[in-house]
Scaffold this motif. Structure first.
Motif, PDB file in Angstrom:
ATOM      1  N   GLY A  29       0.793  -1.216   0.000  1.00 53.18           N
ATOM      2  CA  GLY A  29       0.000   0.000   0.000  1.00 53.18           C
ATOM      3  C   GLY A  29       0.827   1.269   0.000  1.00 53.18           C
ATOM      4  N   CYS A  30       2.148   1.160   0.152  1.00 50.27           N
ATOM      5  CA  CYS A  30       3.026   2.322   0.128  1.00 50.27           C
ATOM      6  C   CYS A  30       3.656   2.453  -1.251  1.00 50.27           C
ATOM      7  N   VAL A  31       3.376   3.548  -1.934  1.00 52.11           N
ATOM      8  CA  VAL A  31       3.961   3.832  -3.242  1.00 52.11           C
ATOM      9  C   VAL A  31       5.144   4.776  -3.030  1.00 52.11           C
ATOM     10  N   THR A  32       6.318   4.368  -3.494  1.00 49.18           N
ATOM     11  CA  THR A  32       7.531   5.168  -3.299  1.00 49.18           C
ATOM     12  C   THR A  32       8.049   5.659  -4.639  1.00 49.18           C
ATOM     13  N   ALA A  33       8.236   6.975  -4.743  1.00 45.47           N
ATOM     14  CA  ALA A  33       8.823   7.594  -5.931  1.00 45.47           C
ATOM     15  C   ALA A  33      10.243   8.020  -5.586  1.00 45.47           C
ATOM     16  N   THR A  34      11.224   7.423  -6.255  1.00 45.45           N
ATOM     17  CA  THR A  34      12.624   7.755  -6.016  1.00 45.45           C
ATOM     18  C   THR A  34      13.151   8.581  -7.177  1.00 45.45           C
ATOM     19  N   LEU A  35      13.627   9.780  -6.876  1.00 41.88           N
ATOM     20  CA  LEU A  35      14.190  10.658  -7.890  1.00 41.88           C
ATOM     21  C   LEU A  35      15.625  10.225  -8.149  1.00 41.88           C
ATOM     22  N   VAL A  63      -2.043   7.425  -7.596  1.00 38.78           N
ATOM     23  CA  VAL A  63      -2.178   7.118  -6.168  1.00 38.78           C
ATOM     24  C   VAL A  63      -3.544   7.556  -5.663  1.00 38.78           C
ATOM     25  N   GLU A  64      -4.005   8.715  -6.103  1.00 37.99           N
ATOM     26  CA  GLU A  64      -5.314   9.209  -5.668  1.00 37.99           C
ATOM     27  C   GLU A  64      -6.424   8.248  -6.063  1.00 37.99           C
ATOM     28  N   ASP A  65      -6.320   7.689  -7.263  1.00 37.34           N
ATOM     29  CA  ASP A  65      -7.400   6.866  -7.802  1.00 37.34           C
ATOM     30  C   ASP A  65      -7.301   5.389  -7.438  1.00 37.34           C
ATOM     31  N   ASP A  66      -6.154   4.953  -6.971  1.00 36.60           N
ATOM     32  CA  ASP A  66      -5.928   3.530  -6.712  1.00 36.60           C
ATOM     33  C   ASP A  66      -6.328   3.188  -5.278  1.00 36.60           C
ATOM     34  N   ALA A  67      -7.351   2.366  -5.116  1.00 35.33           N
ATOM     35  CA  ALA A  67      -7.821   1.998  -3.779  1.00 35.33           C
ATOM     36  C   ALA A  67      -6.772   1.229  -2.995  1.00 35.33           C
ATOM     37  N   ASP A  68      -5.848   0.569  -3.685  1.00 41.69           N
ATOM     38  CA  ASP A  68      -4.807  -0.199  -2.997  1.00 41.69           C
ATOM     39  C   ASP A  68      -3.647   0.668  -2.513  1.00 41.69           C
ATOM     40  N   LEU A  70      -2.175   3.380  -0.286  1.00 37.13           N
ATOM     41  CA  LEU A  70      -2.533   4.016   0.979  1.00 37.13           C
ATOM     42  C   LEU A  70      -1.770   5.306   1.226  1.00 37.13           C
ATOM     43  N   MET A  71      -0.569   5.457   0.636  1.00 37.17           N
ATOM     44  CA  MET A  71       0.253   6.624   0.886  1.00 37.17           C
ATOM     45  C   MET A  71       1.296   6.766  -0.209  1.00 37.17           C
ATOM     46  N   LEU A  72       1.905   7.947  -0.289  1.00 41.64           N
ATOM     47  CA  LEU A  72       2.957   8.210  -1.261  1.00 41.64           C
ATOM     48  C   LEU A  72       4.199   8.702  -0.538  1.00 41.64           C
ATOM     49  N   VAL A  73       5.333   8.103  -0.871  1.00 41.58           N
ATOM     50  CA  VAL A  73       6.632   8.512  -0.334  1.00 41.58           C
ATOM     51  C   VAL A  73       7.466   9.066  -1.475  1.00 41.58           C
ATOM     52  N   ILE A  74       8.151  10.189  -1.227  1.00 42.82           N
ATOM     53  CA  ILE A  74       9.074  10.763  -2.209  1.00 42.82           C
ATOM     54  C   ILE A  74      10.451  10.836  -1.584  1.00 42.82           C
ATOM     55  N   ARG A  75      11.456  10.370  -2.313  1.00 41.24           N
ATOM     56  CA  ARG A  75      12.832  10.405  -1.818  1.00 41.24           C
ATOM     57  C   ARG A  75      13.789  10.588  -2.984  1.00 41.24           C
ATOM     58  N   ALA A 200      12.264   5.969   8.821  1.00 42.27           N
ATOM     59  CA  ALA A 200      11.287   6.101   7.743  1.00 42.27           C
ATOM     60  C   ALA A 200      10.394   4.866   7.663  1.00 42.27           C
ATOM     61  N   GLY A 201      10.995   3.689   7.832  1.00 41.11           N
ATOM     62  CA  GLY A 201      10.208   2.460   7.812  1.00 41.11           C
ATOM     63  C   GLY A 201       9.186   2.416   8.928  1.00 41.11           C
ATOM     64  N   GLU A 202       9.573   2.903  10.104  1.00 45.95           N
ATOM     65  CA  GLU A 202       8.636   2.939  11.236  1.00 45.95           C
ATOM     66  C   GLU A 202       7.472   3.878  10.952  1.00 45.95           C
ATOM     67  N   VAL A 203       7.771   5.023  10.344  1.00 45.74           N
ATOM     68  CA  VAL A 203       6.710   5.984  10.019  1.00 45.74           C
ATOM     69  C   VAL A 203       5.756   5.385   8.991  1.00 45.74           C
ATOM     70  N   VAL A 204       6.305   4.740   7.963  1.00 44.31           N
ATOM     71  CA  VAL A 204       5.468   4.123   6.936  1.00 44.31           C
ATOM     72  C   VAL A 204       4.568   3.060   7.543  1.00 44.31           C
ATOM     73  N   ARG A 205       5.141   2.212   8.400  1.00 38.05           N
ATOM     74  CA  ARG A 205       4.327   1.156   9.026  1.00 38.05           C
ATOM     75  C   ARG A 205       3.226   1.747   9.900  1.00 38.05           C
ATOM     76  N   ALA A 206       3.535   2.820  10.609  1.00 39.41           N
ATOM     77  CA  ALA A 206       2.522   3.447  11.461  1.00 39.41           C
ATOM     78  C   ALA A 206       1.375   4.003  10.624  1.00 39.41           C
ATOM     79  N   ILE A 207       1.706   4.663   9.513  1.00 39.66           N
ATOM     80  CA  ILE A 207       0.660   5.229   8.664  1.00 39.66           C
ATOM     81  C   ILE A 207      -0.188   4.137   8.036  1.00 39.66           C
TER      82      ILE A 207
END
Length: 268
Positions: A29-35, A63-68, A70-75, A200-207
């Motif tokens: 459920g976490c989508v990560t965008a890596t620049l 991400v907005e439209d995908d029910a699966d 849950l959140m977006l991460v940018i790094r 960061a992993g702890e924050v993602v898991r909490a969200i």
């Protein structure tokens, strides 16, 4: 916006770009965008290109439209977050930062190394920021006779106060992760890269463990409430709470509490 195709539990897909690219990964459920930029450019010229900006806008819609999702991460990759934007981003993808800011789902920026100029404005658009102690934040546009153009003059003082924001803007002063944490620019700070990944992993898991509908409505209440009076904000909260009561996730939360088990939220 069209509804995005459903993602498999884990998938990686690079965007095509000669000078840089965005690698997209999805897991749990976490989508990560890596620049990413070629190795030779990572330290000195890691600027977001127009093609990368357009991909970020597209990804925010997905991400907005995908029910699966849950959140977006940018790094950023290669030891930096983002050193700014190429000039053609203004004309080709002017809404890139706003597309992150208006996303209804939680967003997180993971900052290691430099977050400069428009790159810092991109980080400011996220809901939460976790940074390494040696991360460096700077807004140097005025030194080139320019000014922030992606919300930096508005979001920065709302986070750290007008005086500190003006210090960064008018003098070009850079601050590290520790000072950023003290001022309220970042919400978590880690002593090094390994610790950054752990935090960061702890924050993602909490969200991800929160009810996704409740998270979206709580985010809406906070964001919109900042521009309302207290009484208006409380009425907004009451309305959103009433809306939440009609959802399947709310019923599942009650059942899980009574059954003394972990809830299985579906985002509906």
């Amino acid at each position: 916006m069209t509804r995005a195709t459903r993602r498999s539990p884990e998938r990686v897909r690079p965007a095509r770009a000669a000078a840089g690219r965005i690698e997209v990964a999805s897991a749990g459920g976490c989508v990560t965008a890596t620049l990413e930029w070629p190795a030779a450019r990572n330290r000195a010229a890691n600027k977001l290109t127009a093609a990368m900006a357009l991909r970020l806008i597209e990804l925010a819609e997905e991400v907005e439209d995908d029910a699966d999702a849950l959140m977006l991460v940018i790094r950023g990759a290669g030891g930096n977050f983002c050193g700014g934007f190429d000039d053609d981003v203004d004309s080709m993808a002017p809404g890139v930062v706003e597309s992150i800011a208006v996303l209804s789902k939680p967003t997180l920026a993971i900052i290691d190394g430099l977050a400069a100029d428009e790159g810092m404005e991109l980080a400011l658009a996220a809901d939460l920021r976790v940074a390494a102690q040696n991360a460096r934040f700077t807004m140097g546009q005025l030194g080139r006779g320019r000014m922030p153009r992606f919300g930096g003059t508005q979001r920065l003082p709302r986070l750290i106060g007008a005086a500190h924001a003006l210090r960064m803007l008018l003098t070009g002063a850079a601050i590290d992760g520790g000072e950023a944490m003290r001022l309220g620019l970042v919400t978590y700070v880690a002593p090094g890269r390994a610790a950054l990944e752990r935090v960061a992993g702890e924050v993602v898991r909490a969200i991800r463990s929160r009810g996704p509908v409740a998270a979206r409505l709580a985010k809406e209440a906070v964001r919109k409430g900042c521009d309302l009076t207290l009484d208006q904000g409380i009425r907004l909260e009451e309305d959103l709470y009433a809306l939440l009561q009609t959802t399947a996730d709310r019923a599942e939360g009650v059942r899980a509490f009574l059954d003394k088990r972990k809830p299985l939220f579906r985002g509906t």
